[in-house]
Design a protein around this motif. Structure first.
Motif, mmCIF file in Angstrom:
data_model
loop_
_atom_site.group_PDB
_atom_site.id
_atom_site.type_symbol
_atom_site.label_atom_id
_atom_site.label_comp_id
_atom_site.label_asym_id
_atom_site.label_seq_id
_atom_site.Cartn_x
_atom_site.Cartn_y
_atom_site.Cartn_z
ATOM 1 N N SER A 1 -39.127 41.820 35.272
ATOM 2 C CA SER A 1 -39.095 40.673 36.186
ATOM 3 C C SER A 1 -38.150 39.593 35.676
ATOM 4 N N ASP B 1 -43.634 44.371 42.992
ATOM 5 C CA ASP B 1 -44.824 44.544 42.149
ATOM 6 C C ASP B 1 -46.017 43.939 42.873
ATOM 7 N N SER C 1 -44.559 38.574 39.957
ATOM 8 C CA SER C 1 -44.129 37.542 39.014
ATOM 9 C C SER C 1 -43.129 36.570 39.618
ATOM 10 N N ASP D 1 -37.404 43.855 42.097
ATOM 11 C CA ASP D 1 -38.175 43.792 40.853
ATOM 12 C C ASP D 1 -39.295 44.811 40.992
#
Ligand code: ADP
Ligand code: MG
Length: 264
Positions: free
Chosen positions: A30, A53, A58, A130
């Motif tokens: 991240s 994610d 994040s 990510d």
């Protein structure tokens, strides 16, 4: 109903899609993804970042967008948020913070479909994904649903991390995603007091692995407390200390990526 694998679809308005990936958690995916996106934007590349994610998003924290909620466009598509010149979307904007997401199977696919195809991106040269750790549902859904220009594999030089990184590379190879190269993260730490170099997770494990697998080494980001501090503060290093050596390392990484996939 049509059976078999879903057909790959383009993401409206999005040019190249690059995944920042590793089967291992905590290696800096991240942090690298967000700094890479910010570096790209500063190099004149119109860039977005998609946090895939769904279990541990994040990006809201990293871009200081915690608690923000995306608006919908007239077609009920999610409008990405903006931070430091980069467009961003994350499951973290859609589910309450700190509440664990307990989804599997079809629910994961549904959430991923929403993130992949129901976001109203402006015209982007580059979308950075990510990725979550692992080689499971999310990775498969993504690699089977969209065309990726390639993946940047992040690993620390430690054997344990490298083993997982290789597992991730194997999966991507199997599903036909080009490996753009590997990035060695959290390598040398230079003590801010005595100036000594310490190779906390080893010195050149990633370089050796790259040689072994004939993968390009895209760069090396040292272990530095500023990178960690800036991440927690919601102002990643590329923005908070743009002229420093850490930010420059992310810029060099972005240039290496842009060269590999020929972005303007
Ligand atoms: N080069 C680095 N130097 C110092 N800390 C780092 C570096 N890269 C990542 N970190 C820190 O390591 C932790 C894990 O990073 P993160 O990006 O969340 O990993 P992942 O997404 O792979 O789980 C975070 O606390 C982050 O701030
Ligand atoms: Mg992460």
């Amino acid at each position: 109903m049509k059976r078999g694998l879903p057909e790959k679809r383009p993401i409206t308005n999005v040019g190249k899609v690059v995944a920042v990936s590793s089967a291992k958690g905590g290696v800096g995916k991240s942090t690298v993804a967000v700094n890479l996106a910010l570096a790209a934007a500063r190099q004149g590349i119109t860039t977005g970042i998609l946090d895939t994610d769904i279990y541990g998003p994040s990006i809201p924290t990293l871009l200081n967008l915690e608690g923000m909620e995306p608006d919908l466009d007239p077609n009920n598509r999610l409008l990405p948020l903006t931070a430091y010149g980069v467009k961003a979307m994350s499951m973290g904007f859609l589910v309450p913070q700190d509440s664990p997401v307990a989804w599997r199977g079809l629910m994961v696919q549904k959430a991923m479909n929403q993130l992949l195809f129901e976001v109203s991106w402006p015209k982007l040269d580059l979308l950075i994904l990510d990725m979550p750790p692992g080689t499971g549902d999310v990775q498969l859904t993504i690699t089977q649903s969209i065309e990726l220009a390639g993946a940047v594999i992040v690993s620390t030089p430690q054997d344990l991390a490298l083993r997982d990184a290789v597992r991730g590379v194997d999966l991507l190879n199997k599903v036909g995603v080009p490996i753009l190269g590997m990035l060695q993260n959290m390598s040398t730490f230079t003590c801010t007091n005595c100036g000594h170099h310490h190779d906390i997770f080893g010195l050149d494990g990633v370089r050796k692995k790259c040689d072994q697998l004939s993968i390009k080494l895209l760069g090396d980001i040292p272990l530095h407390p500023q990178i960690c501090h800036d991440a927690d503060a919601g102002k990643p290093t590329v923005v908070s200390a743009p002229d420093g050596p850490q930010a420059q390392a992310f810029h060099a990484l972005m240039r290496a990526v842009a060269e590999t996939i020929s972005i303007p």
